[in-house]
Enzyme design. Structure first.
Site, PDB file in Angstrom:
ATOM      1  CE1 TYR A  65      -9.059   3.828  -1.537  1.00 50.55           C
ATOM      2  CE2 TYR A  65     -10.684   2.094  -1.312  1.00 50.55           C
ATOM      3  CZ  TYR A  65      -9.371   2.491  -1.383  1.00 50.55           C
ATOM      4  OH  TYR A  65      -8.368   1.558  -1.299  1.00 50.55           O
ATOM      5  CE  LYS A  75       4.409  10.027   5.413  1.00 51.22           C
ATOM      6  NZ  LYS A  75       5.584   9.391   6.054  1.00 51.22           N
ATOM      7  CG  ASP A  79       6.146   6.154   6.878  1.00 47.99           C
ATOM      8  OD1 ASP A  79       5.497   6.432   7.900  1.00 47.99           O
ATOM      9  OD2 ASP A  79       6.985   6.934   6.377  1.00 47.99           O
ATOM     10  CG  ASP A 110      -7.940  -1.209   0.411  1.00 46.46           C
ATOM     11  OD1 ASP A 110      -7.930  -2.425   0.675  1.00 46.46           O
ATOM     12  OD2 ASP A 110      -8.226  -0.774  -0.718  1.00 46.46           O
ATOM     13  CG  ASP A 146      -5.532  -6.046   1.176  1.00 47.41           C
ATOM     14  OD1 ASP A 146      -6.482  -6.461   1.855  1.00 47.41           O
ATOM     15  OD2 ASP A 146      -5.660  -5.624   0.015  1.00 47.41           O
TER      16      ASP A 146
END
Length: 334
Positions: free
Chosen positions: A142, A194, A226, A250, A254
């Site tokens: 970001y 990850k 994941d 993020d 959600d």
């Protein structure tokens, strides 16, 4: 207590839910004898239309001088559907986080017994789910080096670039926040990364492994993002506190809204070196603007988090009690 609150209603349903949030905050303040003053400021698409900047300097000054910011939402379809737009409402949100030094985003995911049936998951899976995601907020893709889409002469095609950059100090400070929350809860921290693919994630895991012995009372485990996404759906009650980088956080938070049954139920707090910000995690939902159908509970629960931040735990508890049961809402007015 005296509190000076910057109010950033923003776009879409923002002004509607903000009205309810401020009403609850004022009712609780009156009940407990607090003095709360509010100062409104522009942000998002509304600010672009008015002054050409999604987070104007005047808004920044109001936020910086306030004790806390109560924020609603930003976003407008006219920007979403224009990939060539030079200025976007979401840039104001990123600018606010960066300028106020808000590196830690705290997002609780809590189910409500009376709404468990609204979750797309089975009742027995989601009932009792109660965890917090600590999301690093000012690093990663970001805020890393970017290259907008452009022609690459060497390849003869269009390309773009986002850099997922993290430094050790950035990782250390967010992990400290996560461990502090874990110590206050069930003493279980899951570090999500990850590391099998990304160099930035390997830095996260290395730093976390070095810090874990400093918190012997906390059980630290590691999970690829994941796998974490699947585990959140399969067994959300496994988690107590999870911590992760900006982009993963993020997406995962959600996803967490599916556990509760509605994104309109989840509040958040963003903290760091300056004024804290309290906001619902949902977007501006412009399609619902002016229809009197927007759910204000996430905004109201953000007010509860605001009170609790200032150690006004009884005030926050009253709001949570009222949200959980309609029969208690009258207590906010008594």
């Amino acid at each position: 207590m005296k509190l000076n609150i910057a109010v950033l209603a923003g776009d879409g349903i923002g002004p509607e839910i903000m009205e309810q949030g401020v009403a609850v905050m004022s009712a609780v303040a009156e009940k407990y004898g607090h003095e709360v003053s509010y100062k409104e400021a522009l942000c998002g698409a509304h600010a672009i239309d008015e002054v050409g900047d999604p987070f104007p300097e005047a808004t920044f000054q109001i936020c910086e001088k306030a004790d806390a910011v109560l924020f609603a939402s930003v976003g407008d379809p006219k920007f979403d559907n224009n990939p060539s737009a030079k200025v976007r409402p979401e840039q104001g949100l990123l600018a606010m986080r960066k300028k106020l030094g808000l590196f830690a985003n705290i997002r609780p995911v809590t189910t409500f017994d009376c709404l468990v049936h609204k979750s797309p998951l089975k009742d027995e899976i989601v009932k009792g789910a109660d965890f917090i995601c600590i999301r690093e907020l000012t690093g990663g893709m970001y805020f890393g080096k970017k290259q907008e889409p452009q022609m690459n002469a060497e390849l003869g095609t269009e390309d773009a670039l986002d850099t997922n950059y993290y430094s050790r100090p950035e990782v250390e400070r967010i992990l400290k926040v996560a461990y502090q929350y874990a110590r206050q809860r069930k003493k279980h921290l899951t570090v999500v990364d990850k590391a099998n693919v990304l160099a930035s994630s390997r830095l996260w895991r290395k730093v976390a492994q070095e810090m874990a012995p400093q918190y012997p009372d906390v059980t630290t485990d590691f999970m690829y993002v994941d796998n974490a996404a699947m585990r959140m759906i399969q067994e959300p009650t496994f988690f107590d506190v999870m911590v992760t980088e900006n982009t993963f956080g993020d997406i995962l938070t959600d996803e967490g809204s599916c556990i509760t049954g509605s994104m309109g139920l989840l509040p958040s707090a963003s903290t760091g070196s300056s004024t804290p910000v309290f906001e619902p995690i949902h977007g501006s939902w412009p399609q619902g603007k002016g229809l009197n159908i927007a759910n204000p509970l996430a905004q109201i629960l953000s007010v509860a988090m605001l009170y609790e931040y200032f150690d006004l735990k009884e005030e926050g508890a009253l709001i949570r009690k009222a949200v959980r049961s309609e029969e208690h809402t009258s207590e906010l007015q008594s």
